[in-house]
Design a protein around this motif. Structure first.
Motif, mmCIF file in Angstrom:
data_model
loop_
_atom_site.group_PDB
_atom_site.id
_atom_site.type_symbol
_atom_site.label_atom_id
_atom_site.label_comp_id
_atom_site.label_asym_id
_atom_site.label_seq_id
_atom_site.Cartn_x
_atom_site.Cartn_y
_atom_site.Cartn_z
ATOM 1 N N GLY A 150 72.833 33.762 102.420
ATOM 2 C CA GLY A 150 73.882 34.403 101.317
ATOM 3 C C GLY A 150 73.170 34.017 99.932
ATOM 4 O O GLY A 150 74.047 34.566 99.098
ATOM 5 N N LEU A 151 73.089 32.789 100.075
ATOM 6 C CA LEU A 151 72.586 32.333 98.936
ATOM 7 C C LEU A 151 71.848 32.267 98.022
ATOM 8 O O LEU A 151 71.718 32.446 97.175
ATOM 9 C CB LEU A 151 72.207 30.527 98.799
ATOM 10 N N ALA A 152 70.858 33.946 99.102
ATOM 11 C CA ALA A 152 69.787 33.952 98.372
ATOM 12 C C ALA A 152 70.432 35.481 97.363
ATOM 13 O O ALA A 152 70.276 35.146 96.357
ATOM 14 C CB ALA A 152 68.500 34.649 99.178
ATOM 15 N N LEU A 153 71.714 35.521 97.984
ATOM 16 C CA LEU A 153 72.498 37.023 97.697
ATOM 17 C C LEU A 153 72.754 36.434 96.541
ATOM 18 O O LEU A 153 72.627 37.147 95.573
ATOM 19 C CB LEU A 153 73.221 37.588 98.362
ATOM 20 N N VAL A 154 73.455 35.289 96.466
ATOM 21 C CA VAL A 154 74.348 35.059 95.386
ATOM 22 C C VAL A 154 73.510 35.356 93.701
ATOM 23 O O VAL A 154 74.268 35.364 92.743
ATOM 24 C CB VAL A 154 74.489 33.277 94.717
ATOM 25 N N TRP A 159 67.149 24.670 107.645
ATOM 26 C CA TRP A 159 67.779 23.797 106.681
ATOM 27 C C TRP A 159 66.924 22.978 105.368
ATOM 28 O O TRP A 159 67.817 22.658 104.716
ATOM 29 C CB TRP A 159 68.455 23.154 108.167
ATOM 30 N N LYS A 160 66.097 22.622 106.062
ATOM 31 C CA LYS A 160 64.404 21.723 104.870
ATOM 32 C C LYS A 160 64.046 22.235 104.252
ATOM 33 O O LYS A 160 64.155 21.833 102.568
ATOM 34 C CB LYS A 160 64.616 20.620 105.653
ATOM 35 N N VAL A 161 64.134 23.607 103.790
ATOM 36 C CA VAL A 161 63.770 24.421 103.123
ATOM 37 C C VAL A 161 64.138 24.995 102.710
ATOM 38 O O VAL A 161 64.358 25.844 101.573
ATOM 39 C CB VAL A 161 61.962 24.887 103.552
ATOM 40 N N LEU A 162 64.350 26.136 103.194
ATOM 41 C CA LEU A 162 65.093 27.791 103.136
ATOM 42 C C LEU A 162 66.376 27.705 102.430
ATOM 43 O O LEU A 162 66.540 28.299 101.052
ATOM 44 C CB LEU A 162 65.209 28.465 104.122
ATOM 45 N N ILE A 163 67.486 26.552 102.539
ATOM 46 C CA ILE A 163 68.872 26.535 102.353
ATOM 47 C C ILE A 163 68.575 25.526 100.762
ATOM 48 O O ILE A 163 69.179 26.306 99.738
ATOM 49 C CB ILE A 163 70.282 25.887 103.307
ATOM 50 N N PRO A 164 67.814 24.573 101.132
ATOM 51 C CA PRO A 164 67.821 23.331 99.714
ATOM 52 C C PRO A 164 67.269 24.169 98.768
ATOM 53 O O PRO A 164 67.026 25.003 97.012
ATOM 54 C CB PRO A 164 66.739 22.893 99.405
ATOM 55 N N VAL A 165 66.084 25.149 98.893
ATOM 56 C CA VAL A 165 65.358 26.670 97.654
ATOM 57 C C VAL A 165 66.669 27.367 97.283
ATOM 58 O O VAL A 165 66.215 27.715 96.102
ATOM 59 C CB VAL A 165 63.768 26.543 98.478
ATOM 60 N N ALA A 166 67.158 28.008 97.913
ATOM 61 C CA ALA A 166 67.714 29.091 98.049
ATOM 62 C C ALA A 166 68.750 28.224 96.915
ATOM 63 O O ALA A 166 69.299 28.908 95.997
ATOM 64 C CB ALA A 166 68.103 29.429 98.578
ATOM 65 N N LEU A 167 69.645 27.526 96.813
ATOM 66 C CA LEU A 167 70.294 26.317 96.280
ATOM 67 C C LEU A 167 69.686 26.300 95.104
ATOM 68 O O LEU A 167 70.748 26.725 94.059
ATOM 69 C CB LEU A 167 70.870 25.731 97.265
ATOM 70 N N PHE A 210 67.701 27.571 93.114
ATOM 71 C CA PHE A 210 66.945 28.736 92.488
ATOM 72 C C PHE A 210 68.574 29.203 92.248
ATOM 73 O O PHE A 210 68.823 29.640 90.657
ATOM 74 C CB PHE A 210 65.907 29.489 92.899
ATOM 75 N N ALA A 211 69.558 29.732 92.541
ATOM 76 C CA ALA A 211 70.031 29.913 92.830
ATOM 77 C C ALA A 211 71.492 29.126 91.484
ATOM 78 O O ALA A 211 71.827 29.328 90.049
ATOM 79 C CB ALA A 211 71.761 29.747 94.033
ATOM 80 N N VAL A 212 71.409 27.764 91.420
ATOM 81 C CA VAL A 212 72.222 26.803 89.889
ATOM 82 C C VAL A 212 71.540 27.014 88.965
ATOM 83 O O VAL A 212 71.252 27.341 87.890
ATOM 84 C CB VAL A 212 71.580 25.628 90.440
ATOM 85 N N VAL A 213 69.670 27.141 89.023
ATOM 86 C CA VAL A 213 68.944 28.367 88.171
ATOM 87 C C VAL A 213 68.920 29.194 87.561
ATOM 88 O O VAL A 213 69.246 29.126 85.878
ATOM 89 C CB VAL A 213 67.293 27.744 88.342
ATOM 90 N N VAL A 214 69.481 29.854 88.266
ATOM 91 C CA VAL A 214 69.538 31.799 88.333
ATOM 92 C C VAL A 214 71.061 31.410 87.069
ATOM 93 O O VAL A 214 71.680 32.261 85.877
ATOM 94 C CB VAL A 214 69.906 32.918 89.013
ATOM 95 N N ALA A 215 72.333 30.382 87.934
ATOM 96 C CA ALA A 215 73.623 30.366 86.930
ATOM 97 C C ALA A 215 73.052 29.594 85.409
ATOM 98 O O ALA A 215 74.009 30.011 84.748
ATOM 99 C CB ALA A 215 74.161 29.462 87.581
ATOM 100 N N VAL A 216 72.688 28.602 85.740
ATOM 101 C CA VAL A 216 72.308 27.971 84.516
ATOM 102 C C VAL A 216 71.499 29.032 83.500
ATOM 103 O O VAL A 216 71.973 29.261 81.916
ATOM 104 C CB VAL A 216 71.877 27.164 84.346
#
Lengths: 286, 442
Positions: B175-179, B329-337, B339-345
């Motif tokens: 879901g975070l990757a899709l965001v 939990w420790k790699v994929l989710i933080p990376v996706a999150l 990256f989503a923040v970077v894209v949003a900014v």
């Protein structure tokens, strides 16, 4: 019918099909015996509710309802139900003092809120969804949530984060021993070799013409049964089957006696042998 | 026309929708038959063996034969099973798997030959279509969970529990990757997302999100190397253990349809949907992006992603369960999150603050450069000295002969030969002496 509110025939039909089913499922939630069935009833109600939302032109709400509540929250519920196993004999004693009264009070408060919402929806003239959804449903919703109600949203967000952190803190346990890794486990196994622990996985149970269940030991190359091949639990319970008994049963089916001069495998054991001592395979005898 | 949706469904009536739905189901079922053959054939080629080659041309009818076998097998019901749930579970799985393709665009608007009726090559679309896909995926888990629980047996239950944990954790990363795609495309409707990829397919600017999506889509469908819910060596076959005949076939069908689903979502969101790949898209003023051609591009991309599934399966080993969860939990989710923040900014800088793209890129380069320099120049922490393993080698630890580990040296053996001779001019005499000694020794 109030102006601005149009209900198509399809929507009416959908309502009258779904609503009775939802009421049935909601009653099932209360009266069904098994906890998992109750959870399934709740899931049904949730999905039907989501369909209703979508039909009433709130697709975002409907889909999020399924993703968040049905897909995540209810799934965690089911997870716990399956792992812990809740049955009807749960105790009804109060764990918190005055729990019942607090529950009743909260229920009443919820009823008041619901009445207010229903009254607001019924007695005010609706504006119509066309204008509300003019900039697409998710965008309009986002403007309301992150524009008009941004403070409330943030308060709820902080509350949720606090709750999650609280749960983490409460369930956190400090590690007192060194962490067990694959390496330490392997080393421990090698060290335990001298105490008779096997370095390799234990042998699998035997496979026989009549029986390949876990309760019958395998035979080693010399034809002796390997007791470790039967799971420890079965051995402790005394549910292990001896190879002799099994071979005897097979011989009985084939129609030979157990005197040893059987016509080929599967054959019985040599007569007069102690059942628990080492039975020898006929092939080895020859 | 629905607001926020690129495709125009205004001409569709209920019969058109019905025909489209039937066509999608037929497409999915034949694709599953083909996918099973495809997977077996490709894996066979990777393992240097022929694979199915007996039934039909190049073994194409093999999966049809398998399906017939499953249909005609005895339908065994487990005595301890919870009857209703046991029957319901495979149905939920298949039903939810079939729902997803309703919002996948196969192509743009086409005109039906010999009429002037135009319709998009898509059953339906609405402003939250991709969320609907996620919702269907999360409902599909109920099939697995209930199937495992209702079998009344240990292995299926363990498989079901594993799969729940797995699908929930990997769905978060997915879901975070899709965001990040939603943010860039400014929409969650599939036709709008495909339309937004006209200049550039999203997998190039959103490469980290694409990688996270590809990994989590494999985790989501319980495929190797993430097939822990049905790990043969540990759980027999997980939640399907107690299922046979047609009920098993339903689970099997659902698994392959789910593979097609996540591949189709990947194609639609990251790989340009039905758009022709670059050199072809420039041909003849984009004529390959119109009419019936896009179906071809869509199918080519879909099967390319399916090939990745098979390729990964033929190449990688199954992970250990705890490592798998830690990875999620420790790699994929933080990376996706992150990256989503970077894209949003970035998107905020472009759309709201109206900073030109060049400035944003310059800022990104500067930030990356500073981060790189910081990592480069950061004083290295003194590593704890490794214990000198050569000193501690005990050749008979615990009474067993132990070989030296890499880096360790064997102590000189008391029965060892003399040190090898070195050929230096002044030692020649010595060597002669040794030879003589040897002779006299005899």
């Amino acid at each position: 019918m109030t102006p601005g509110l149009e209900v198509s025939g399809g929507e009416t039909m959908l309502f009258w099909v779904l609503a009775p089913l939802m009421v049935l499922a909601a009653l099932g939630l209360l009266f069904v015996r098994r906890a998992v069935h109750a959870a399934m009833c709740l899931v049904f109600v949730m999905i039907s509710l989501a369909i209703m939302y979508v039909a009433q032109e709130a697709p975002f709400l409907g889909v999020v309802q399924v993703v968040v509540y049905t897909g995540a929250v209810m799934m965690l519920f089911l997870f716990v139900l399956m792992l812990v196993g809740v049955d009807a004999s749960d105790s009804l004693t109060e764990t918190i003092k005055g729990q019942r009264w607090i529950g009743v009070l909260l229920g009443l408060g919820f009823a008041v809120v619901l009445t207010g919402v229903v009254a607001q929806a019924t007695f005010q003239s609706p504006v119509g969804l066309e204008s509300a959804n003019a900039v697409t449903n998710p965008v309009a919703l986002a403007r309301v949530l992150f524009g008009d109600y941004v403070l409330a949203m943030e308060a709820v967000g902080v509350l949720l984060v606090t709750a999650a952190t609280g749960a983490l803190v409460l369930t956190h346990r400090r590690q007192l021993t060194t962490r067990r890794t694959q390496r330490t486990t392997a080393d421990a196994r090698v060290r335990a070799l001298t105490e008779g622990v096997s370095l390799t996985p234990l042998p699998a149970p035997g496979v026989y013409a009549q029986n390949n269940a876990m309760d019958t030991p395998a035979l080693d190359p010399a034809g002796r049964p390997v007791p470790e091949s039967v799971p420890r639990v079965l051995r402790i319970r005394g549910q292990e089957r001896s190879v002799t008994a099994l071979l005897d049963a097979e011989a009985a089916i084939v129609g030979t006696d157990t005197s040893g001069d059987a016509v080929g495998p599967p054959a019985g054991l040599p007569a007069g042998q102690d059942p628990d001592s080492t039975p020898t395979l006929p092939a080895r005898e020859a | 026309m629905i607001p926020g949706v690129a495709a125009d469904f205004s001409q569709d009536n209920i019969w058109v929708s019905l025909v489209k739905a039937v066509l999608i189901v037929v497409f999915l079922l034949t694709s599953v038959l083909f996918a099973i053959w495809f997977e077996r054939k490709v894996v066979a080629r990777m393992q240097v063996r022929p694979g199915p080659n007996w039934h039909g041309p190049v073994g194409l009818l093999q999966s049809l034969a398998d399906a017939m076998k499953l249909l005609l097998k005895e339908d065994v019901n487990v005595t301890r099973a919870d009857r209703v749930t046991y029957l319901l579970a495979p149905m939920i799985s298949v039903f939810c798997a079939l729902l997803v393709f309703a919002v996948i665009p196969f192509g743009p608007e086409v005109t039906i030959p010999f009429t002037d009726f135009t319709t998009p090559l898509q059953l339906t679309d609405f402003p939250v279509a991709v969320l609907y896909v996620l919702a269907c995926a999360s409902l599909g888990v109920y099939g697995i969970v209930l199937g495992g629980w209702s079998s009344g047996s240990t292995y299926p239950l363990l498989g079901a529990v594993r799969s729940t944990a797995q699908v929930i954790s990997y769905e978060l990363a997915m879901g975070l990757a899709l965001v990040s795609v939603f943010i860039m495309a400014g929409s969650m409707s599939t036709s709008q997302i495909v339309a937004s990829q006209a200049p550039l397919w999203w997998f190039i600017p959103l490469f980290p999100a694409f990688v996270v999506y590809v990994i989590s889509m494999i985790g989501e469908t319980n495929r190797l190397p993430f097939d822990l819910p049905e790990a043969e060596g540990e759980l027999v076959s997980g939640y399907m253990t107690e299922y046979s005949s047609m009920k098993f076939a339903w689970f099997f069908l659902a698994e392959y349809i789910n593979m097609l689903n996540v591949s189709a979502v990947c194609v639609t969101l990251f790989l340009g949907g039905w758009r022709a790949p670059w050199p072809l898209s420039a041909l003849g003023d984009g004529m390959l992006n119109e009419g019936w051609w896009p179906i071809l591009w869509f199918l080519v991309k879909l099967w390319a992603v399916m090939f990745v599934f098979v390729w990964v399966r033929g190449t990688l080993l199954r992970l250990r369960y705890d490592q798998f969860m830690v990875f999620g939990w420790k790699v994929l989710i933080p990376v996706a999150l992150a990256f989503a923040v970077v894209v949003a900014v970035m998107q905020w800088a472009r759309r709201v603050a109206e900073v030109p793209l060049e400035n944003t890129l310059v800022v990104i380069v500067i930030v990356c450069g500073i981060a790189f320099l910081a990592i480069w120049l950061w004083p290295e922490r003194a590593r704890p000295e490794k214990p000198d393993e050569s000193a501690v080698l005990d050749a008979f630890a615990d009474g067993y002969p132990v070989p030296p580990l890499p880096g360790q040296k064997l102590p000189p053996s008391p029965r060892g030969r003399r040190a090898p001779l070195e050929h230096e001019p002044d030692q020649e005499h010595q060597a002669d002496d040794l030879q003589k000694e040897g002779v006299t020794g005899e």
